[in-house]
Scaffold this motif. Structure first.
Motif, short mmCIF file in Angstrom:
data_model
loop_
_atom_site.label_atom_id
_atom_site.label_comp_id
_atom_site.label_asym_id
_atom_site.label_seq_id
_atom_site.Cartn_x
_atom_site.Cartn_y
_atom_site.Cartn_z
N GLY A 1 45.90 40.66 46.69
CA GLY A 1 44.59 40.00 46.62
C GLY A 1 44.64 38.58 47.15
O GLY A 1 43.76 38.15 47.91
N VAL A 2 45.68 37.83 46.77
CA VAL A 2 45.84 36.47 47.29
C VAL A 2 46.09 36.51 48.79
O VAL A 2 45.55 35.70 49.56
CB VAL A 2 47.01 35.77 46.56
N TYR A 3 46.88 37.48 49.21
CA TYR A 3 47.26 37.63 50.61
C TYR A 3 46.02 37.75 51.51
O TYR A 3 45.95 37.16 52.59
CB TYR A 3 48.14 38.88 50.73
N ASN A 4 45.03 38.52 51.05
CA ASN A 4 43.83 38.73 51.86
C ASN A 4 42.75 37.69 51.57
O ASN A 4 41.97 37.34 52.46
CB ASN A 4 43.27 40.14 51.61
N GLY A 5 42.68 37.20 50.33
CA GLY A 5 41.65 36.22 49.99
C GLY A 5 41.84 34.89 50.68
O GLY A 5 40.85 34.25 51.10
N VAL A 6 43.08 34.45 50.82
CA VAL A 6 43.36 33.17 51.47
C VAL A 6 42.86 33.18 52.91
O VAL A 6 42.24 32.23 53.40
CB VAL A 6 44.86 32.85 51.41
N SER A 7 43.11 34.29 53.62
CA SER A 7 42.69 34.38 55.01
C SER A 7 41.18 34.25 55.15
O SER A 7 40.68 33.58 56.05
CB SER A 7 43.15 35.73 55.59
#
Length: 456
Positions: A73-79
């Motif tokens: 979730g963090v991996y995609n949310g940051v982008s």
């Protein structure tokens, strides 16, 4: 699309430019092809890591599935969140290639660092930085594509770019699994090769993407001065004022852009993530675990084949029609997963519809956004819509996961399908074409009385 003006022949039989016919511009600009090559190489690098990351974290480092879900979730949310920063910076400094290059370079720098990270904390930091690089480069890259392409060909241009990008998404996992099967220290070998490929992508960007690609036709066909003085031939005193944050936020006052952003968010809230689609397909058809990694390749292959034709069709018949048709195809796939018998052909049908959905929407939406945003704010406009759509899809993933846990797969997918149908109907109404205004001058009764005589 191209119309030649007819005129009287030149004296002496010589052919004028009009007699020879129009000079056709290339269907795809060299900047688009160069950026497509960069995206293809970078996607090979990124997908090599993405393909092995779940196995590496869970089987290799002992991370729990819940921990991996939070990290993903963090991996995609940051982008998604960083897209706004990248778009605004690119417009503010008026150098889209520079910001895109920083994004590509940051992602490339993170790949070799994975060789030295063997615990969750450092890996989380590295992955966050890698996604930051992706967020920085996305909007400036799309702005470069739109600014180097005539408005009437932007659907085709984005289709070509997305097709080349998807080629990398196909080759990356295949390369990763090949390296794992041929080497002893498989994960380290994958990370090392991925780092080398990422550096190659940055080199191609610096050498073959011209800085002059920052200038191109805007929505009205005028050239937007968004490059450096070397590219535009203007002095520093002639440059327009820097883009302010207030100008960027003011984009939402543009009715057409606001409508596109709202529709992208609404449809994103009811678009089930790819991972859930593949899991539902496996449960529905009983596909063996050994075949599961190949399901994304089916979607990507159809996307690759149809991205360019779908973009060209959108340029010809209208982007709204193709965009909504893509969501209708996705809705059909949901219906097959819910009610179709377990035919042997069902996986192929669902994956084909899934790939057709992406071909009809992934490049068409930014082409539609480019037609509504002035050139000096192009990257910011792209980022606004892209961030809203990405965050909405992330919210849909959380909601669908909760619905699956509480209600089961059937009711959860039925609720998503009903929501998609309603949101698509709203989008069709909101994005309806406005009535063309009659700009002809009113007839003058004194000069031409017959012009106002009522018909018999």
């Amino acid at each position: 699309m191209y119309l030649a003006d007819r005129s009287a022949p030149a004296p002496g039989g010589a052919k004028t430019a009009a007699d020879r016919g129009p000079v056709r511009a290339p269907a795809v600009a060299s900047t688009v092809l160069a950026l497509g090559t960069v995206s293809m190489i970078t996607d090979i690098s990124s997908e090599m890591v993405t393909a092995v990351l779940p196995l590496y974290l869970i089987a290799g480092l002992g991370l729990s599935p819940l921990g991996f879900g939070a990290l993903d979730g963090v991996y995609n949310g940051v982008s998604a969140l960083v897209q706004l920063t990248g778009g605004h910076l690119a417009d503010r400094v008026r150098n889209h290639k520079l910001i895109a290059g920083i994004g590509y370079g940051l992602s490339a720098l993170c790949k070799p660092l994975l060789l030295f990270a063997h615990s969750l904390g450092p890996i989380s930091v590295i992955l966050t930085l890698e996604r930051t690089g992706k967020g920085l480069r996305t909007a400036p890259r799309d702005a470069l594509i739109s600014l180097s392409t005539p408005p009437e060909l932007q659907g085709r241009a984005f289709g070509v770019h997305r097709a080349m990008d998807t080629t990398g998404a196909l080759l990356g996992p295949l390369a990763a699994f090949l390296i794992l099967s041929l080497t002893i220290d498989g994960y380290d070998a994958v990370f090392g090769v991925s780092a080398c490929v990422a550096v190659l992508g940055v080199v191609v960007l610096m050498l073959f993407v011209p800085s002059g690609g920052d200038t191109g036709p805007g929505p009205s066909g005028a050239t937007a001065a968004t490059g450096t003085s070397a590219a535009t031939g203007t002095s520093a005193a002639d440059r327009p004022d820097p883009v302010r944050l207030r100008d960027a936020l003011g984009l939402l006052r543009l009715p057409r852009l606001r409508n596109l952003a709202v529709c992208a968010v609404l449809l994103g809230l009811t678009t089930v993530s790819d991972a859930f689609v593949y899991l539902l397909l496996q449960r529905r058809t009983g596909i063996g675990d050994q075949w599961f990694p190949l399901l994304p390749l089916g979607t990507a292959a159809v996307f690759l084949l149809l991205a360019v034709p779908a973009g060209a069709l959108a340029d010809r018949i209208g982007r709204r029609t193709v965009f909504l048709t893509g969501h209708a195809l996705l809705l059909t796939g949901y219906g097959l997963l819910l009610w179709a018998p377990a035919w042997p052909a069902l996986p192929f049908l669902v994956l084909a519809l899934h790939g057709m959905f992406y071909a009809a929407t992934d490049g068409v939406l930014p082409a539609a956004v480019a037609a509504t945003v002035p050139g000096e704010l192009r990257a910011t406009g792209m980022a606004l819509v892209g961030t809203g759509q990405a965050l909405a899809r992330f919210g849909c993933s959380l909601a669908f996961g909760a619905a699956w846990t509480l209600w089961g797969t059937g009711p959860a997918l039925a609720a998503a399908a009903a929501g998609l149908l309603c949101c698509a109907a709203v989008a069709g109404f909101v994005l309806r074409p406005s009535a063309p205004q009659d700009t002809r001058p009113e007839p003058n009764p004194k000069s031409n009385p017959k012009s106002v005589r009522p018909p018999r």
